[in-house]
Design an enzyme around this catalytic site. Structure first.
Site, PDB file in Angstrom:
ATOM      1  N   LYS A 131      -4.010   6.711  20.387  1.00  9.52           N
ATOM      2  CA  LYS A 131      -4.288   7.225  19.044  1.00  9.52           C
ATOM      3  C   LYS A 131      -5.774   7.090  18.718  1.00  9.52           C
ATOM      4  CE  LYS A 131      -3.314   8.744  14.888  1.00  9.52           C
ATOM      5  NZ  LYS A 131      -2.897   7.867  13.801  1.00  9.52           N
ATOM      6  N   ALA A 182      -0.158   7.395   1.001  1.00 14.60           N
ATOM      7  CA  ALA A 182       0.458   8.513   1.712  1.00 14.60           C
ATOM      8  C   ALA A 182       1.453   8.050   2.774  1.00 14.60           C
ATOM      9  CB  ALA A 182      -0.635   9.378   2.331  1.00 14.60           C
ATOM     10  N   ILE A 183       1.006   7.218   3.699  1.00 18.34           N
ATOM     11  CA  ILE A 183       1.893   6.762   4.767  1.00 18.34           C
ATOM     12  C   ILE A 183       2.901   5.759   4.237  1.00 18.34           C
ATOM     13  CG2 ILE A 183       1.995   5.521   6.964  1.00 18.34           C
ATOM     14  CD1 ILE A 183       1.003   8.460   7.105  1.00 18.34           C
ATOM     15  N   GLY A 184       2.478   4.885   3.349  1.00 18.97           N
ATOM     16  CA  GLY A 184       3.404   3.931   2.759  1.00 18.97           C
ATOM     17  C   GLY A 184       4.557   4.611   2.047  1.00 18.97           C
ATOM     18  N   GLY A 235       0.841  -1.190   0.000  1.00 18.77           N
ATOM     19  CA  GLY A 235       0.000   0.000   0.000  1.00 18.77           C
ATOM     20  C   GLY A 235       0.876   1.240   0.000  1.00 18.77           C
ATOM     21  N   ALA A 236       1.336   1.630  -1.191  1.00 16.56           N
ATOM     22  CA  ALA A 236       2.293   2.742  -1.290  1.00 16.56           C
ATOM     23  C   ALA A 236       1.573   4.078  -1.415  1.00 16.56           C
ATOM     24  CB  ALA A 236       3.218   2.530  -2.494  1.00 16.56           C
TER      25      ALA A 236
END
Length: 341
Positions: free
Chosen positions: A204, A10-12, A7-8
């Site tokens: 969180k 935003a976070i990836g 899963g590339a």
């Protein structure tokens, strides 16, 4: 050390680009126009006034990449459930799977003792799909604090933050979690290893379970939700209910509710991820943030009346917009949740 970012987005991209530029052997699972752009131009991260570009193997087929040392699942929780079996070609005998999602993870009760030992949560893992396909013994938990966004295919803009929490479900500080933390640090990220990662997961979640749905329902930014008298009161009530649930399964909070709300207000006019998903017609991540708290609340006999109301409103909003349910619909009976397929 071979690391695949599954899963590339935003976070990836935040993790993958910085690790790759630090010398880690990183590969990516992506799809569509984003994948095509990565293959042609590399993955671009705009961060701190700089543009960083990393070229690395990228595919939509895990079989192309083969077994890894670490697989970092950087998908939304419902996406991770949908693709659980597809992760298998990346798994060797010692592969570690890092769950970098918001909310309560599917492996939460792995390593527990007593009545909750290895309890499987239907609201976040209907049918035990991830439990069976991946196995909780592989997992390292990860809490994600940075914010980033995809601005165009192959290009991600970092907004703020560089902290990640890491921890073993078994409450041990193992060589594999230390090695992972070293790889994060090599990329300039700031990981913290927690002997009890569940405390950080709930800290969180404490904000996400109220700020996300309230902002989606009202279309207000985070600073408004956290400071307006009415919405702040609703958020506080939801957090109070969640705290009772969490403490009944052994969670300890290192800050109080007031500090958590004020911290959210200080972020400023930020559109929460759920509000962004609603505006872009993407599936809402309600189950891992709210439905699961409702499920655990019934398990431990802790009422969640405000959470129940906000969840019902958000679910109806999502159904009308065509962006919920994301899992097979979950119906709660008097005992616990069951998935209706």
């Amino acid at each position: 050390m071979k690391v695949c970012i599954y899963g590339a987005g935003a976070i990836g991209a935040h993790i993958g680009v910085l690790m790759k530029l630090a010398g880690v052997d990183v590969s990516l699972i992506a799809r569509g126009a984003h994948l095509a752009a990565i293959r042609e131009n590399g993955l671009t991260l705009e961060i701190g006034g700089e543009t960083k570009i990393a070229r690395m193997p990228a595919s939509d087929n895990p079989s192309d990449l083969g077994p890894q040392d670490y697989v970092i699942i950087a998908l939304k929780s419902h996406q991770a459930w949908e693709t659980a079996e597809q992760v298998k070609p990346l798994l060797g005998p010692e592969t570690v799977v890092v769950t970098a999602q918001n909310g309560i993870p599917w492996w939460y009760f792995y390593g527990f003792e007593g009545q909750y030992a290895n309890l499987q949560l239907e609201s976040v893992d209907p049918g035990g799909r991830q439990w069976k396909a991946i196995g909780p013994e592989r997992v390292v938990g990860c809490t994600v604090y940075p914010a980033a966004e995809i601005v165009s295919p192959g290009v991600v803009r970092h907004i703020y933050g560089d902290r990640y929490g890491l921890g073993e479900p078994t409450r041990k500080v193992t060589p594999r979690v230390k090695r992972l933390a070293d790889a994060f640090e090599a990329g300039g990220l700031k990981p913290s290893i927690y002997p009890e990662i569940r405390n950080d997961i709930w800290l969180k979640l404490w904000g996400n379970l109220c700020f996300n749905p309230i902002s989606a329902l009202t279309h207000a930014t985070l600073d408004v939700v956290a400071t307006d008298t009415g919405t702040r009161a609703v958020a506080r009530q939801m957090m109070e209910e969640a705290e009772i649930v969490a403490r009944r399964i052994g969670v300890h909070f290192r800050v109080n509710i007031e500090r958590r709300i004020n911290g959210a207000a200080s972020v400023g006019a930020h559109r929460t991820s759920m509000l962004q998903d609603l505006e872009k017609g993407r599936a809402l991540e309600l189950d891992a943030l709210l439905t699961v708290v409702q499920e655990i609340g019934r398990l431990v006999e802790a009422p969640t009346p405000t959470i129940d109301v906000v969840l019902a409103l958000a679910q109806q909003m999502g159904r009308v917009a065509g962006v919920y349910p994301t899992f097979p619909e979950v119906v709660l009976d008097d005992d616990r949740a069951v998935a209706v397929h």
